[in-house]
Motif scaffolding. Sequence first.
Motif, PDB file in Angstrom:
ATOM      1  N   VAL A  71      15.378   9.127  -0.404  1.00 28.83           N
ATOM      2  CA  VAL A  71      14.616   8.915  -1.639  1.00 28.83           C
ATOM      3  C   VAL A  71      13.206   9.429  -1.411  1.00 28.83           C
ATOM      4  CG1 VAL A  71      13.802   7.221  -3.323  1.00 28.83           C
ATOM      5  CG2 VAL A  71      15.980   6.848  -2.127  1.00 28.83           C
ATOM      6  N   GLY A  73       9.427   9.548  -2.788  1.00 28.22           N
ATOM      7  CA  GLY A  73       8.389   9.086  -3.715  1.00 28.22           C
ATOM      8  C   GLY A  73       7.286  10.132  -3.711  1.00 28.22           C
ATOM      9  N   GLY A  74       6.237   9.887  -2.902  1.00 26.09           N
ATOM     10  CA  GLY A  74       5.155  10.863  -2.783  1.00 26.09           C
ATOM     11  C   GLY A  74       5.372  11.855  -1.643  1.00 26.09           C
ATOM     12  N   GLY A  75       6.403  11.642  -0.823  1.00 29.38           N
ATOM     13  CA  GLY A  75       6.710  12.576   0.261  1.00 29.38           C
ATOM     14  C   GLY A  75       5.706  12.541   1.413  1.00 29.38           C
ATOM     15  N   HIS A  76       4.958  11.458   1.545  1.00 29.50           N
ATOM     16  CA  HIS A  76       3.917  11.406   2.566  1.00 29.50           C
ATOM     17  C   HIS A  76       4.364  10.788   3.874  1.00 29.50           C
ATOM     18  CE1 HIS A  76      -0.429  12.204   1.469  1.00 29.50           C
ATOM     19  NE2 HIS A  76       0.301  12.892   0.638  1.00 29.50           N
ATOM     20  N   ASN A  77       5.540  10.211   3.876  1.00 30.82           N
ATOM     21  CA  ASN A  77       5.928   9.458   5.068  1.00 30.82           C
ATOM     22  C   ASN A  77       5.933  10.350   6.300  1.00 30.82           C
ATOM     23  OD1 ASN A  77       8.429   8.132   6.781  1.00 30.82           O
ATOM     24  ND2 ASN A  77       7.004   6.702   5.853  1.00 30.82           N
ATOM     25  N   ILE A 133      -6.108   5.227   1.145  1.00 26.61           N
ATOM     26  CA  ILE A 133      -7.369   5.973   1.115  1.00 26.61           C
ATOM     27  C   ILE A 133      -7.187   7.477   0.947  1.00 26.61           C
ATOM     28  CG2 ILE A 133      -8.460   4.215   2.569  1.00 26.61           C
ATOM     29  CD1 ILE A 133      -8.373   6.701   4.703  1.00 26.61           C
ATOM     30  N   GLY A 138       2.084   8.635  -1.992  1.00 27.59           N
ATOM     31  CA  GLY A 138       2.921   8.054  -3.043  1.00 27.59           C
ATOM     32  C   GLY A 138       2.702   6.553  -3.183  1.00 27.59           C
ATOM     33  N   GLY A 141       6.246   4.526  -1.566  1.00 22.38           N
ATOM     34  CA  GLY A 141       6.390   4.271  -0.136  1.00 22.38           C
ATOM     35  C   GLY A 141       5.273   3.376   0.373  1.00 22.38           C
ATOM     36  N   PHE A 148      -2.542  -0.813   2.115  1.00 27.11           N
ATOM     37  CA  PHE A 148      -3.910  -1.328   2.222  1.00 27.11           C
ATOM     38  C   PHE A 148      -4.914  -0.193   2.138  1.00 27.11           C
ATOM     39  CE2 PHE A 148      -2.389  -0.670   6.545  1.00 27.11           C
ATOM     40  CZ  PHE A 148      -3.399   0.110   7.096  1.00 27.11           C
ATOM     41  N   VAL A 199      13.108   2.018  -6.282  1.00 20.36           N
ATOM     42  CA  VAL A 199      12.197   1.374  -7.238  1.00 20.36           C
ATOM     43  C   VAL A 199      11.757   2.441  -8.246  1.00 20.36           C
ATOM     44  CG1 VAL A 199      10.069   0.085  -7.583  1.00 20.36           C
ATOM     45  CG2 VAL A 199      11.439  -0.305  -5.531  1.00 20.36           C
ATOM     46  N   TYR A 416       2.384  -1.344  11.699  1.00 22.95           N
ATOM     47  CA  TYR A 416       2.563  -1.134  10.254  1.00 22.95           C
ATOM     48  C   TYR A 416       3.729  -0.162  10.039  1.00 22.95           C
ATOM     49  CZ  TYR A 416       1.158   0.225   5.466  1.00 22.95           C
ATOM     50  OH  TYR A 416       1.115   0.471   4.126  1.00 22.95           O
TER      51      TYR A 416
HETATM   52  C1  LIG Z   1      -2.614  11.197   4.845  1.00 16.48           C
HETATM   53  C2  LIG Z   1      -2.048   9.830   4.753  1.00 16.48           C
HETATM   54  C3  LIG Z   1      -2.886   8.755   4.518  1.00 16.48           C
HETATM   55  C4  LIG Z   1      -2.370   7.464   4.442  1.00 16.48           C
HETATM   56  N1  LIG Z   1      -3.205   6.418   4.213  1.00 16.48           N
HETATM   57  C5  LIG Z   1      -2.694   5.175   4.049  1.00 16.48           C
HETATM   58  C6  LIG Z   1      -3.528   4.079   3.708  1.00 16.48           C
HETATM   59  O1  LIG Z   1      -4.734   4.211   3.560  1.00 16.48           O
HETATM   60  N2  LIG Z   1      -2.952   2.863   3.540  1.00 16.48           N
HETATM   61  C7  LIG Z   1      -1.618   2.668   3.689  1.00 16.48           C
HETATM   62  O2  LIG Z   1      -1.172   1.537   3.492  1.00 16.48           O
HETATM   63  N3  LIG Z   1      -0.802   3.688   4.029  1.00 16.48           N
HETATM   64  C8  LIG Z   1      -1.309   4.919   4.203  1.00 16.48           C
HETATM   65  N4  LIG Z   1      -0.486   5.961   4.540  1.00 16.48           N
HETATM   66  C9  LIG Z   1       0.920   5.697   4.862  1.00 16.48           C
HETATM   67  C10 LIG Z   1       1.766   5.698   3.618  1.00 16.48           C
HETATM   68  O3  LIG Z   1       1.732   4.404   3.070  1.00 16.48           O
HETATM   69  C11 LIG Z   1       3.208   6.075   3.977  1.00 16.48           C
HETATM   70  O4  LIG Z   1       3.227   7.388   4.452  1.00 16.48           O
HETATM   71  C12 LIG Z   1       4.159   5.914   2.807  1.00 16.48           C
HETATM   72  O5  LIG Z   1       5.471   5.935   3.304  1.00 16.48           O
HETATM   73  C13 LIG Z   1       3.968   7.004   1.801  1.00 16.48           C
HETATM   74  O6  LIG Z   1       4.716   6.790   0.649  1.00 16.48           O
HETATM   75  P1  LIG Z   1       5.332   8.029  -0.147  1.00 16.48           P
HETATM   76  O7  LIG Z   1       5.962   7.503  -1.374  1.00 16.48           O
HETATM   77  O8  LIG Z   1       4.324   9.103  -0.270  1.00 16.48           O
HETATM   78  O9  LIG Z   1       6.373   8.516   0.926  1.00 16.48           O
HETATM   79  P2  LIG Z   1       7.850   9.096   0.926  1.00 16.48           P
HETATM   80  O10 LIG Z   1       7.862   9.973   2.121  1.00 16.48           O
HETATM   81  O11 LIG Z   1       8.236   9.676  -0.369  1.00 16.48           O
HETATM   82  O12 LIG Z   1       8.709   7.794   1.159  1.00 16.48           O
HETATM   83  C14 LIG Z   1       8.473   6.903   2.209  1.00 16.48           C
HETATM   84  C15 LIG Z   1       9.628   5.933   2.369  1.00 16.48           C
HETATM   85  O13 LIG Z   1       9.748   5.138   1.199  1.00 16.48           O
HETATM   86  C16 LIG Z   1      10.989   5.362   0.562  1.00 16.48           C
HETATM   87  N5  LIG Z   1      10.747   5.514  -0.866  1.00 16.48           N
HETATM   88  C17 LIG Z   1       9.892   6.384  -1.464  1.00 16.48           C
HETATM   89  N6  LIG Z   1       9.897   6.185  -2.784  1.00 16.48           N
HETATM   90  C18 LIG Z   1      10.761   5.177  -3.021  1.00 16.48           C
HETATM   91  C19 LIG Z   1      11.178   4.501  -4.186  1.00 16.48           C
HETATM   92  N7  LIG Z   1      10.697   4.832  -5.391  1.00 16.48           N
HETATM   93  N8  LIG Z   1      12.070   3.510  -4.071  1.00 16.48           N
HETATM   94  C20 LIG Z   1      12.560   3.152  -2.867  1.00 16.48           C
HETATM   95  N9  LIG Z   1      12.203   3.764  -1.722  1.00 16.48           N
HETATM   96  C21 LIG Z   1      11.306   4.748  -1.804  1.00 16.48           C
HETATM   97  C22 LIG Z   1      11.514   6.639   1.163  1.00 16.48           C
HETATM   98  O14 LIG Z   1      12.894   6.677   1.149  1.00 16.48           O
HETATM   99  C23 LIG Z   1      10.972   6.600   2.555  1.00 16.48           C
HETATM  100  O15 LIG Z   1      11.784   5.807   3.379  1.00 16.48           O
HETATM  101  C24 LIG Z   1      -0.977   7.258   4.611  1.00 16.48           C
HETATM  102  C25 LIG Z   1      -0.144   8.344   4.847  1.00 16.48           C
HETATM  103  C26 LIG Z   1      -0.664   9.612   4.910  1.00 16.48           C
HETATM  104  C27 LIG Z   1       0.241  10.760   5.205  1.00 16.48           C
END
Ligand SMILES: Cc1cc2nc3c(=O)[nH]c(=O)nc-3n(C[C@H](O)[C@H](O)[C@H](O)COP(=O)(O)OP(=O)(O)OC[C@H]3O[C@@H](n4cnc5c(N)ncnc54)[C@H](O)[C@@H]3O)c2cc1C
Length: 461
Positions: A71, A73-77, A133, A138, A141, A148, A199, A416
């Motif tokens: 799945v 979301g924002g692809g940041h994981n 920050i 996304g 995630g 936070f 979600v 975390y």
């Molecule tokens: C540059 C950078 C800065 C960051 N700064 C912070 C920060 O300040 N504070 C903090 O708390 N975290 C921070 N993070 C960590 C961030 O919270 C995680 O990388 C998080 O997983 C990103 O969410 P995403 O939706 O972009 O990721 P994704 O890679 O899309 O998804 C992450 C995980 O969540 C699951 N997922 C995504 N969307 C859904 C959905 N809609 N329903 C169910 N599952 C889903 C995915 O399957 C995967 O397992 C940072 C990350 C980066 C790369």
Amino acid sequence: MANLPATKIEELKNNVRGEILLPSGDAYESARKIWNGMIDKRPALIVRCAAVSDVVRAVNFARDNKLLLAVRGGGHNIAGNAMCDDGIVIDLSQMKTANVDAGARRVTIEGGATLADLDAATQAHGLATPVGINSTTGVAGLTLGGGFGWLSRKYGLTIDNLESAEVVTAAGAVVRASADEHPDLFWALRGGGGNFGVVTRFEFRLHPVGPNVLSGLIVYPIAAAKSVLQQYRAFVAKAPDDLAVWTVMRQAPPLPFLPEKVHGTGMLALALLYAGDPKQGEPLIEPLRKFGTPLGEHVGVQPYTAWQQAFDPLLTTGARNYWKSHNFSKLDDGLFDAVIEYVGKLPSPQCEIFLGTLGGAANRPASDATAYAHRDAEFVMNVHGRWENAADDARCIGWARDFFKASAPFATGGVYVNFLTADETDRVSAAYGSNYDRLAQVKRKYDPDNLFCVNQNIKPA
Ligand SMILES: Cc1cc2nc3c(=O)[nH]c(=O)nc-3n(C[C@H](O)[C@H](O)[C@H](O)COP(=O)(O)OP(=O)(O)OC[C@H]3O[C@@H](n4cnc5c(N)ncnc54)[C@H](O)[C@@H]3O)c2cc1C
């Protein structure tokens, strides 16, 4: 996946409102790219959903055809869990709609939104909820792991502001999770990651913030780091919840407020946001300028959304990244010595060590109030190994791992979940901590066959 008849894919295509992206198509290559350039996965099929009904169809399709499912979301994981090899990806990047009810101080936002989307919608009303920050992250995630950022000392983690979530379960049902509906699922979503379903919509409580806030950077030379860190430790111990001060140690980027001669040299930046009236914040932050002789500063009253994007230029998509993270309940001098030693041997100009401050409202709930267990973590350290060329992989990864080991004696042992890299499956139980067994029970109820397994995985009890 190779055995899946084309007719089945055609049928799915005809039944979704969004797009089906296949390896043969033009959009596929860019759609499979995510934030961390080290992730190079090739799914067989990407369903770019346009509506909740598309998500339901894609979940049913994956389950019925026994496909590996990821799945996005924002692809940041950092671990690359938004993508998988050979399976199907539910891509939510087109589902970003936000609706703000300013009177009720609530926002609902779809599962593919970024923090920038959320902040833009809520700040139009002078409201916000605590998130991370870097604005391209996304919402989904981040929230599912805890979430936070600058507002967390005042208003708690992102999950502490979650009112409800709309979830597509492994059975393909659309359910609402809240304190009153599916409370077990609601508990698990708040820190249990993407283990329990997709979600499709989050509902958050909002607070008055800004829209202009006192925020910015005060930069010291790395030679002063030990003394600055010791004074920082004493300062944050007494800081009000309105004030968040983080530290970033790295080579100085070419910031216009720093003299040119220090660009590329070691620095320690104090990054701060005061969440109350800027006039009251000014005297409170004054001591931060007197920890030594700063190289420069850029602190002022600016839009909250601008500060939320201040780190974006250093955290652009596509670079190679390898992170390591520890939680700390206190900061020891021995940790400072280790930090200073490793900032002295940064393997690339983009590598950095980040120390985020929690405490305040983020630490007041009990460790079992939500699935996020680390209410004892006053500080979260993130070692950002970041570089451009694959030839530097071993050197940069080695640096991050060595520093991680050197700093481990001072850490709580917890981590975390959102900062775990792909090779840290041995730390998954540390990430869920004392809540793991309860999470495994909820997993058994909502996803007994572990359909949602491309994540920091909780095995069904
Ligand atoms: C540059 C950078 C800065 C960051 N700064 C912070 C920060 O300040 N504070 C903090 O708390 N975290 C921070 N993070 C960590 C961030 O919270 C995680 O990388 C998080 O997983 C990103 O969410 P995403 O939706 O972009 O990721 P994704 O890679 O899309 O998804 C992450 C995980 O969540 C699951 N997922 C995504 N969307 C859904 C959905 N809609 N329903 C169910 N599952 C889903 C995915 O399957 C995967 O397992 C940072 C990350 C980066 C790369």
